[in-house]
Design a protein around this motif. Structure first.
Motif, mmCIF file in Angstrom:
data_model
loop_
_atom_site.group_PDB
_atom_site.id
_atom_site.type_symbol
_atom_site.label_atom_id
_atom_site.label_comp_id
_atom_site.label_asym_id
_atom_site.label_seq_id
_atom_site.Cartn_x
_atom_site.Cartn_y
_atom_site.Cartn_z
ATOM 1 N N GLY A 244 0.771 -1.241 0.000
ATOM 2 C CA GLY A 244 0.000 0.000 0.000
ATOM 3 C C GLY A 244 0.797 1.283 0.000
ATOM 4 N N ALA A 245 2.079 1.237 -0.331
ATOM 5 C CA ALA A 245 2.861 2.469 -0.408
ATOM 6 C C ALA A 245 2.325 3.366 -1.513
ATOM 7 C CB ALA A 245 4.333 2.146 -0.667
ATOM 8 N N ASP A 246 2.297 4.675 -1.252
ATOM 9 C CA ASP A 246 1.831 5.648 -2.236
ATOM 10 C C ASP A 246 2.982 6.288 -2.999
ATOM 11 O OD1 ASP A 246 -1.153 5.846 -1.453
ATOM 12 O OD2 ASP A 246 -0.086 6.060 0.448
ATOM 13 N N MET A 247 4.144 6.340 -2.353
ATOM 14 C CA MET A 247 5.366 6.861 -2.952
ATOM 15 C C MET A 247 6.528 6.017 -2.465
ATOM 16 S SD MET A 247 4.772 10.986 -2.565
ATOM 17 C CE MET A 247 4.088 10.919 -0.902
ATOM 18 N N LEU A 248 7.612 6.042 -3.199
ATOM 19 C CA LEU A 248 8.760 5.197 -2.894
ATOM 20 C C LEU A 248 10.030 6.039 -2.819
ATOM 21 C CD1 LEU A 248 7.826 2.633 -5.650
ATOM 22 C CD2 LEU A 248 7.490 2.248 -3.197
ATOM 23 N N MET A 249 10.948 5.614 -1.962
ATOM 24 C CA MET A 249 12.197 6.350 -1.849
ATOM 25 C C MET A 249 13.399 5.435 -2.023
ATOM 26 S SD MET A 249 13.737 8.944 1.047
ATOM 27 C CE MET A 249 12.150 9.380 1.629
ATOM 28 N N VAL A 250 14.423 5.988 -2.681
ATOM 29 C CA VAL A 250 15.732 5.351 -2.769
ATOM 30 C C VAL A 250 16.706 6.201 -1.967
ATOM 31 C CG1 VAL A 250 17.625 4.653 -4.286
ATOM 32 C CG2 VAL A 250 15.243 4.370 -5.037
ATOM 33 N N LYS A 251 17.462 5.583 -1.086
ATOM 34 C CA LYS A 251 18.388 6.292 -0.207
ATOM 35 C C LYS A 251 19.639 5.454 -0.004
ATOM 36 C CE LYS A 251 18.675 8.364 4.418
ATOM 37 N NZ LYS A 251 18.028 8.543 5.741
ATOM 38 N N PRO A 252 20.827 6.028 -0.226
ATOM 39 C CA PRO A 252 21.177 7.355 -0.729
ATOM 40 C C PRO A 252 20.840 7.517 -2.217
ATOM 41 C CG PRO A 252 23.025 6.362 0.456
ATOM 42 C CD PRO A 252 22.016 5.289 0.192
ATOM 43 N N ALA A 253 21.284 8.654 -2.787
ATOM 44 C CA ALA A 253 20.979 8.957 -4.183
ATOM 45 C C ALA A 253 22.200 8.908 -5.087
ATOM 46 C CB ALA A 253 20.322 10.339 -4.281
ATOM 47 N N LEU A 254 23.287 9.528 -4.665
ATOM 48 C CA LEU A 254 24.412 9.779 -5.577
ATOM 49 C C LEU A 254 25.017 8.502 -6.136
ATOM 50 C CD1 LEU A 254 26.113 12.060 -6.815
ATOM 51 C CD2 LEU A 254 27.661 11.848 -4.875
ATOM 52 N N SER A 255 25.257 7.521 -5.277
ATOM 53 C CA SER A 255 25.845 6.263 -5.737
ATOM 54 C C SER A 255 24.796 5.238 -6.149
ATOM 55 C CB SER A 255 26.716 5.655 -4.624
ATOM 56 O OG SER A 255 27.867 6.443 -4.409
ATOM 57 N N TYR A 256 23.535 5.664 -6.177
ATOM 58 C CA TYR A 256 22.441 4.728 -6.421
ATOM 59 C C TYR A 256 21.505 5.227 -7.525
ATOM 60 C CZ TYR A 256 24.246 2.704 -2.173
ATOM 61 O OH TYR A 256 25.086 2.144 -1.246
ATOM 62 N N MET A 257 22.048 6.009 -8.466
ATOM 63 C CA MET A 257 21.203 6.499 -9.550
ATOM 64 C C MET A 257 20.741 5.368 -10.461
ATOM 65 S SD MET A 257 22.285 10.354 -10.612
ATOM 66 C CE MET A 257 24.060 10.328 -10.518
ATOM 67 N N ASP A 258 21.528 4.291 -10.514
ATOM 68 C CA ASP A 258 21.061 3.126 -11.283
ATOM 69 C C ASP A 258 19.828 2.513 -10.631
ATOM 70 O OD1 ASP A 258 22.798 2.365 -9.098
ATOM 71 O OD2 ASP A 258 22.865 0.342 -9.926
ATOM 72 N N ILE A 259 19.773 2.541 -9.295
ATOM 73 C CA ILE A 259 18.615 2.000 -8.580
ATOM 74 C C ILE A 259 17.395 2.897 -8.796
ATOM 75 C CG2 ILE A 259 17.726 1.256 -6.349
ATOM 76 C CD1 ILE A 259 20.085 -0.407 -7.418
ATOM 77 N N ILE A 260 17.610 4.208 -8.745
ATOM 78 C CA ILE A 260 16.514 5.144 -9.013
ATOM 79 C C ILE A 260 15.917 4.843 -10.379
ATOM 80 C CG2 ILE A 260 15.900 7.564 -9.373
ATOM 81 C CD1 ILE A 260 18.271 8.270 -7.477
ATOM 82 N N TRP A 261 16.781 4.680 -11.369
ATOM 83 C CA TRP A 261 16.326 4.410 -12.736
ATOM 84 C C TRP A 261 15.542 3.100 -12.808
ATOM 85 C CZ3 TRP A 261 16.046 6.820 -17.336
ATOM 86 C CH2 TRP A 261 15.848 6.032 -18.473
ATOM 87 N N ARG A 262 16.086 2.052 -12.181
ATOM 88 C CA ARG A 262 15.449 0.740 -12.254
ATOM 89 C C ARG A 262 14.108 0.732 -11.521
ATOM 90 N NH1 ARG A 262 20.306 -3.434 -10.878
ATOM 91 N NH2 ARG A 262 18.690 -5.011 -11.303
ATOM 92 N N VAL A 263 14.041 1.443 -10.397
ATOM 93 C CA VAL A 263 12.775 1.529 -9.663
ATOM 94 C C VAL A 263 11.733 2.264 -10.503
ATOM 95 C CG1 VAL A 263 11.642 2.570 -7.659
ATOM 96 C CG2 VAL A 263 13.804 1.342 -7.374
ATOM 97 N N LYS A 264 12.143 3.368 -11.113
ATOM 98 C CA LYS A 264 11.196 4.143 -11.922
ATOM 99 C C LYS A 264 10.708 3.348 -13.129
ATOM 100 C CE LYS A 264 8.764 7.791 -12.535
ATOM 101 N NZ LYS A 264 7.688 8.100 -11.579
ATOM 102 N N GLU A 265 11.531 2.456 -13.627
ATOM 103 C CA GLU A 265 11.156 1.641 -14.785
ATOM 104 C C GLU A 265 10.058 0.632 -14.470
ATOM 105 O OE1 GLU A 265 12.912 1.319 -18.351
ATOM 106 O OE2 GLU A 265 12.409 3.313 -17.601
ATOM 107 N N ILE A 266 9.930 0.229 -13.200
ATOM 108 C CA ILE A 266 8.970 -0.828 -12.872
ATOM 109 C C ILE A 266 7.706 -0.308 -12.194
ATOM 110 C CG2 ILE A 266 10.816 -2.539 -12.668
ATOM 111 C CD1 ILE A 266 10.253 -2.466 -9.587
ATOM 112 N N THR A 267 7.605 1.019 -11.976
ATOM 113 C CA THR A 267 6.429 1.532 -11.282
ATOM 114 C C THR A 267 6.041 2.901 -11.821
ATOM 115 O OG1 THR A 267 5.510 2.201 -9.132
ATOM 116 C CG2 THR A 267 7.858 2.538 -9.459
ATOM 117 N N ASN A 268 4.756 3.204 -11.718
ATOM 118 C CA ASN A 268 4.255 4.535 -12.038
ATOM 119 C C ASN A 268 4.077 5.393 -10.795
ATOM 120 O OD1 ASN A 268 4.030 4.183 -14.871
ATOM 121 N ND2 ASN A 268 2.138 3.019 -14.585
#
Length: 328
Positions: A244-268
Motif C-alpha cells: 500500500g505504499a503511495d510513494m517510494l524512496m531510494v536512499k542514498p541517491a548519488l551512488s544509487y542512480m542506477d537504482i533510481i532508474w530501475r525503480v522508476k522503470e517498474i512503477t508509475n
C-alpha cells in the motif's frame, strides 16, 4: 552520417539549449529536511554539515515560513528527544518533538506539506530502529514487535498534523502495518512515502551527528540493504507497493542512480531520492576549500537525480538550489 548530422547545431546558444533541454529542475521537485530539538530559540549548527542546524520548534516554524516563501512545497521532520529509552517513547508520544513541530508548522504555514520521518533510531537508548533481544549486542532488531511501535508512531504523527508518513526503518511489513494503523485511526487519506530501498551506507555519517542517532553497538546491516545489491531493491519496492505504499524512496541517491532508474522503470508511483548528509557534506567541504563551484556542482547533481528518474529530491541544498535557480 557526418557532416549531415551535427548534434552541436542544437547547442549554439543558451536559448536554444533551453528549448531542447530534456530535464528541468524546479522548486517543486525539492523537499527540505529539518531537525527538531527541545527548547526555545535553539539553533545549533551541525559541525559535519555546514549550514544545517538542530532547531527548536519556534525556529522550525521560522524555517518553514522561509521554505514556503521560496516555493519549496514540503519539509521532512526528524526529531531529537530530550530523553531516550528502549521503547522509543519520544517517537510515538503525543508530546513528542516531531509531533510538536508538525502541529506548530501546520498552524503557521498550513499549505506547506509536512512529512514525518517515521523511524525509531533517534529515540531508542541503543540507537537502533526498534526492539532488541534482551542482552543483544549485535543490533539485530526484532521485526514484528517493532511494527507495533511504528504503527503507533505513524498514527501519533498523523494526529499531530503530518500530511505524509515516511517510514524509514526497513522492517519487513512496515508499510502494511502503518497503513492498517492509519486506516483504523481514520487517516485513510494520509499517504505513505516508504523508504523502500534504503541501503546500509557509509554516506549517512553526518546525519548521525545531526540526529544524534549513532548505534551504541553493532550496525544496521541486518535490516538495511547491502550496497552491492540491485535486484533486491526491486523486490523491496514491489513488496512495499503490494502493501500500500503511495510513494517510494531510494536512499542514498548519488551512488544509487542506477537504482533510481530501475525503480522508476517498474512503477508509475512517484519516486523520491534522498540526497543524504554525506553527499551534501562532501560538496560543502570541497566548496569551502575552493576546489569546486558549489552552485554548479549542486545543480548538476540534483538535475542528475531527476534525469535518473526521481520525481522528488530530499536535499539539504534545497533552499540554496531554489535561490540559484531563481537567479538563472
Amino acid at each position: 552520417m557526418f557532416p549531415i548530422n551535427r548534434p552541436r547545431r542544437l547547442r549554439q546558444n543558451s536559448q536554444l539549449r533551453r528549448m531542447v533541454q530534456e530535464t528541468v529542475l524546479t522548486a517543486n521537485d525539492l523537499i527540505y529536511p529539518l531537525f527538531a530539538v527541545p527548547g526555545e530559540a535553539v539553533a545549533v549548527e551541525v559541525k559535519s554539515m555546514p549550514g544545517v542546524y538542530q532547531l527548536s520548534v519556534d525556529k522550525i516554524v521560522e524555517e518553514a515560513k522561509e521554505v514556503y516563501d521560496l516555493g519549496i512545497p514540503a519539509i521532512i521532520l526528524f526529531g531529537i528527544p530530550e530523553n531516550k529509552d528502549a521503547d522509543a517513547t519520544g517517537a510515538w508520544h503525543d508530546c513528542g518533538i516531531v509531533q510538536k513541530a508538525a502541529t506548530a508548522v501546520k498552524e503557521a504555514v498550513p499549505d506547506l506539506v509536512v512529512i514525518a520521518d517515521t523511524c525509531l533510531c533517534e529515540y531508542t537508548s541503543h540507537g537502533h530502529c526498534g526492539y532488541l533481544e534482551v542482552g543483544d549486542l549485535t543490533g539485530k532488531v526484532l521485526n514484528d514487535p517493532t511494527l507495533d511501535l511504528l504503527k503507533k508512531t505513524a498514527v501519533s504523527q498523523a494526529k499531530a498534523g503530518a500530511d505524509i508518513i515516511a517510514p524509514s526503518g526497513m522492517m519487513d511489513g512496515f508499510v502494511q502495518a502503518i497503513r492498517e494503523g492509519l486506516d483504523e485511526a481514520g487517516f485513510q487519506d494520509t499517504p505513505i512515502l516508504s523508504y523502500a530501498a534504503k541501503y546500509a551506507s557509509a554516506y549517512y555519517g553526518p546525519f548521525r551527528d545531526a540526529a544524534e542517532s549513532s548505534p551504541q553497538f553493532g550496525d544496521r546491516r541486518t535490516y538495511q540493504m547491502d550496497p552491492a545489491n540491485g535486484k533486491e531493491a526491486l523486490k523491496e519496492v514491489q513488496l512495499d507497493i503490494a502493501e500500500g505504499a503511495d510513494m517510494l524512496m531510494v536512499k542514498p541517491a548519488l551512488s544509487y542512480m542506477d537504482i533510481i532508474w530501475r525503480v522508476k522503470e517498474i512503477t508509475n508511483l512517484p519516486v523520491a531520492a534522498y540526497n543524504v548528509s554525506g553527499e551534501y557534506s562532501m560538496v560543502k567541504a570541497a566548496a569551502l576549500n575552493g576546489w569546486i563551484d558549489e552552485k554548479k556542482v549542486t545543480l548538476e547533481t540534483l538535475t542528475s537525480f531527476k534525469r535518473a528518474g526521481a520525481d522528488l529530491i530530499l536535499t539539504y541544498h534545497a533552499k540554496d538550489a531554489v535561490r540559484w535557480l531563481n537567479e538563472s
